[in-house]
Write a protein that holds these residues in place. Sequence first.
Motif, PDB file in Angstrom:
ATOM      1  N   ASN A  71      -8.908 -37.319 -22.225  1.00  0.00           N
ATOM      2  CA  ASN A  71      -9.025 -38.767 -22.078  1.00  0.00           C
ATOM      3  C   ASN A  71      -9.133 -39.240 -20.629  1.00  0.00           C
ATOM      4  N   TYR A  72      -8.425 -38.582 -19.737  1.00  0.00           N
ATOM      5  CA  TYR A  72      -8.382 -39.056 -18.357  1.00  0.00           C
ATOM      6  C   TYR A  72      -9.721 -38.867 -17.640  1.00  0.00           C
ATOM      7  N   LEU A  73     -10.625 -38.090 -18.225  1.00  0.00           N
ATOM      8  CA  LEU A  73     -11.936 -37.849 -17.621  1.00  0.00           C
ATOM      9  C   LEU A  73     -13.024 -38.797 -18.127  1.00  0.00           C
ATOM     10  N   HIS A  74     -12.717 -39.628 -19.108  1.00  0.00           N
ATOM     11  CA  HIS A  74     -13.748 -40.457 -19.724  1.00  0.00           C
ATOM     12  C   HIS A  74     -14.429 -41.384 -18.723  1.00  0.00           C
ATOM     13  N   LYS A  75     -13.644 -42.047 -17.893  1.00  0.00           N
ATOM     14  CA  LYS A  75     -14.232 -42.990 -16.941  1.00  0.00           C
ATOM     15  C   LYS A  75     -15.183 -42.275 -15.986  1.00  0.00           C
ATOM     16  N   GLU A  76     -14.711 -41.207 -15.365  1.00  0.00           N
ATOM     17  CA  GLU A  76     -15.534 -40.470 -14.406  1.00  0.00           C
ATOM     18  C   GLU A  76     -16.824 -39.980 -15.037  1.00  0.00           C
ATOM     19  N   MET A  77     -16.720 -39.371 -16.201  1.00  0.00           N
ATOM     20  CA  MET A  77     -17.895 -38.804 -16.859  1.00  0.00           C
ATOM     21  C   MET A  77     -18.848 -39.890 -17.346  1.00  0.00           C
ATOM     22  N   CYS A  78     -18.303 -40.993 -17.823  1.00  0.00           N
ATOM     23  CA  CYS A  78     -19.142 -42.084 -18.307  1.00  0.00           C
ATOM     24  C   CYS A  78     -19.992 -42.659 -17.183  1.00  0.00           C
ATOM     25  N   ILE A  79     -19.376 -42.903 -16.052  1.00  0.00           N
ATOM     26  CA  ILE A  79     -20.113 -43.482 -14.925  1.00  0.00           C
ATOM     27  C   ILE A  79     -21.176 -42.508 -14.426  1.00  0.00           C
ATOM     28  N   LYS A  80     -20.855 -41.210 -14.347  1.00  0.00           N
ATOM     29  CA  LYS A  80     -21.844 -40.203 -13.954  1.00  0.00           C
ATOM     30  C   LYS A  80     -23.028 -40.190 -14.917  1.00  0.00           C
ATOM     31  N   GLY A 154       5.040 -31.376 -36.343  1.00  0.00           N
ATOM     32  CA  GLY A 154       5.905 -31.451 -35.175  1.00  0.00           C
ATOM     33  C   GLY A 154       5.174 -31.518 -33.853  1.00  0.00           C
ATOM     34  N   TYR A 155       4.980 -30.380 -33.239  1.00  0.00           N
ATOM     35  CA  TYR A 155       4.501 -30.345 -31.861  1.00  0.00           C
ATOM     36  C   TYR A 155       2.985 -30.532 -31.764  1.00  0.00           C
ATOM     37  N   MET A 156       2.583 -31.238 -30.728  1.00  0.00           N
ATOM     38  CA  MET A 156       1.169 -31.406 -30.412  1.00  0.00           C
ATOM     39  C   MET A 156       0.663 -30.169 -29.667  1.00  0.00           C
ATOM     40  N   HIS A 157      -0.613 -30.221 -29.240  1.00  0.00           N
ATOM     41  CA  HIS A 157      -1.238 -29.016 -28.706  1.00  0.00           C
ATOM     42  C   HIS A 157      -2.017 -29.322 -27.435  1.00  0.00           C
ATOM     43  N   GLU A 158      -2.284 -28.272 -26.693  1.00  0.00           N
ATOM     44  CA  GLU A 158      -3.146 -28.270 -25.513  1.00  0.00           C
ATOM     45  C   GLU A 158      -2.807 -29.444 -24.589  1.00  0.00           C
ATOM     46  N   TRP A 159      -3.839 -30.131 -24.080  1.00  0.00           N
ATOM     47  CA  TRP A 159      -3.627 -31.178 -23.083  1.00  0.00           C
ATOM     48  C   TRP A 159      -2.970 -32.421 -23.649  1.00  0.00           C
ATOM     49  N   HIS A 160      -2.892 -32.530 -24.979  1.00  0.00           N
ATOM     50  CA  HIS A 160      -2.312 -33.726 -25.599  1.00  0.00           C
ATOM     51  C   HIS A 160      -0.815 -33.875 -25.317  1.00  0.00           C
ATOM     52  N   ILE A 161      -0.170 -32.839 -24.809  1.00  0.00           N
ATOM     53  CA  ILE A 161       1.272 -32.933 -24.543  1.00  0.00           C
ATOM     54  C   ILE A 161       1.574 -33.377 -23.110  1.00  0.00           C
ATOM     55  N   TYR A 162       0.508 -33.677 -22.338  1.00  0.00           N
ATOM     56  CA  TYR A 162       0.703 -34.047 -20.936  1.00  0.00           C
ATOM     57  C   TYR A 162       0.257 -35.483 -20.687  1.00  0.00           C
ATOM     58  N   LYS A 163       1.126 -36.250 -20.082  1.00  0.00           N
ATOM     59  CA  LYS A 163       0.845 -37.661 -19.821  1.00  0.00           C
ATOM     60  C   LYS A 163      -0.348 -37.833 -18.885  1.00  0.00           C
ATOM     61  N   GLY A 167      -2.394 -37.745 -22.844  1.00  0.00           N
ATOM     62  CA  GLY A 167      -1.864 -37.243 -24.099  1.00  0.00           C
ATOM     63  C   GLY A 167      -0.998 -38.267 -24.816  1.00  0.00           C
ATOM     64  N   GLY A 168      -0.448 -37.847 -25.936  1.00  0.00           N
ATOM     65  CA  GLY A 168       0.402 -38.724 -26.735  1.00  0.00           C
ATOM     66  C   GLY A 168      -0.325 -39.276 -27.936  1.00  0.00           C
ATOM     67  N   MET A 169       0.439 -39.708 -28.922  1.00  0.00           N
ATOM     68  CA  MET A 169      -0.133 -40.100 -30.199  1.00  0.00           C
ATOM     69  C   MET A 169      -0.734 -41.505 -30.211  1.00  0.00           C
ATOM     70  N   ILE A 170      -0.306 -42.385 -29.326  1.00  0.00           N
ATOM     71  CA  ILE A 170      -0.974 -43.696 -29.286  1.00  0.00           C
ATOM     72  C   ILE A 170      -2.407 -43.521 -28.815  1.00  0.00           C
ATOM     73  N   TYR A 171      -2.615 -42.687 -27.802  1.00  0.00           N
ATOM     74  CA  TYR A 171      -3.975 -42.400 -27.348  1.00  0.00           C
ATOM     75  C   TYR A 171      -4.764 -41.580 -28.369  1.00  0.00           C
ATOM     76  N   ASP A 172      -4.068 -40.761 -29.151  1.00  0.00           N
ATOM     77  CA  ASP A 172      -4.759 -39.878 -30.084  1.00  0.00           C
ATOM     78  C   ASP A 172      -5.111 -40.624 -31.370  1.00  0.00           C
ATOM     79  N   TRP A 173      -4.120 -40.904 -32.209  1.00  0.00           N
ATOM     80  CA  TRP A 173      -4.366 -41.579 -33.480  1.00  0.00           C
ATOM     81  C   TRP A 173      -4.079 -43.081 -33.432  1.00  0.00           C
ATOM     82  N   GLY A 174      -3.226 -43.517 -32.504  1.00  0.00           N
ATOM     83  CA  GLY A 174      -2.887 -44.934 -32.460  1.00  0.00           C
ATOM     84  C   GLY A 174      -4.103 -45.812 -32.280  1.00  0.00           C
ATOM     85  N   VAL A 175      -5.025 -45.382 -31.425  1.00  0.00           N
ATOM     86  CA  VAL A 175      -6.237 -46.159 -31.187  1.00  0.00           C
ATOM     87  C   VAL A 175      -7.035 -46.324 -32.487  1.00  0.00           C
ATOM     88  N   HIS A 176      -7.058 -45.300 -33.332  1.00  0.00           N
ATOM     89  CA  HIS A 176      -7.737 -45.401 -34.626  1.00  0.00           C
ATOM     90  C   HIS A 176      -7.018 -46.386 -35.546  1.00  0.00           C
TER      91      HIS A 176
END
Length: 348
Positions: A71-80, A154-163, A167-176
């Motif tokens: 998620n944190y790369l979306h802005k950079e990649m979108c503008i490129k 229970g536990y999330m995976h990969e980069w989703h566990i890092y702020k 990461g986090g569930m609001i960014y993952d499923w909450g937005v949906h």
Amino acid sequence: MKIKLGVIGFGGMGKWHALNAPRAGVEIAAVCDIAQEKQKEAIEMGYKLYQTADELLADPEVNTVILTVPNYLHKEMCIKAAEAGKNVITEKPAAMNVQELDEMEAACRKAGVFFTSHQDRRWDKDMLIVKKAYEEGMLGNIFTIESKLHSGNGYMHEWHIYKKFGGGMIYDWGVHLIDQILFMMPDAKIKSVYADIKNVLHEEVDDYFKIILKMDNGVTAHIELSTYILEYQPRWLAAGDKGTLIVKTFGCDGNIYRTGKLLEKLPPQITETEAGPTRQFAPVPPGGIVTEPLPEVQTDWVDFYRNVDDVLNGRAESKIKIPEVRRVLSVMEAAWKSAETGEAVLFE
């Protein structure tokens, strides 16, 4: 114009897009990923591979990209991508916050390219059943809608566990889940947002939240998600003055419930029940509640790409507009503020 898609990020969702978008007539022009194991997999699957996003964006055959990077790369990649003249689709969340989204939209507008977000859960059958019931007044005046998503994994995976990676569930499923409620009632304004957000098993990121949206149409929407509730609750409950609807799972098992006999007057006597003496909550007499099947809906997740194709060829408007995406991000920001202060946040 035929969509010739470049997939930036060949993880789980990148593969999903590569395998499913062609069902809507999309050509997968190229994919890229920086991880060697994913590069190897892309080659084995027969895709044209680039090792970096810059290389893919330089390919003149690619006219549209899907960003399936953290998620944190979306802005950079979108503008490129916009500056390279490519139409841009981001996975959700489109951005980390409203400010980022505004910058991304401005870059796409300046470049004259199309920009949207892959809010594919607007094509979920379970949600569309509730939306149909709401729109057609099947339950009368609805006063509450509950959207619940529980997992025992229970536990999330990969980069989703890092702020820092978004990461986090609001960014993952909450937005949906927020987007589904707002999509269901597009003309209703949000009066207030209240949220309880917890870290149950994860130190850095949320894995439980309860968000309550009070709408100006009289509906109170309750959105709850947990990665660690071990007995799942119904996926949807919608209750109105003419009936109650339950969708139990994503498989869309459930019913509409109505009163078979109009309960105009409660019996005069107190009834002894397992809950003790009560009148209001005594068992409903036989025939008092009747069931109906859920309404039928037809849907396909890749209709998202069919709509993008229609937009790019001048046949339709985008079904996922950036102001709608912005509104969802605004609700997310209000939810974090509410959780921090412990108070409801006045909204629209």
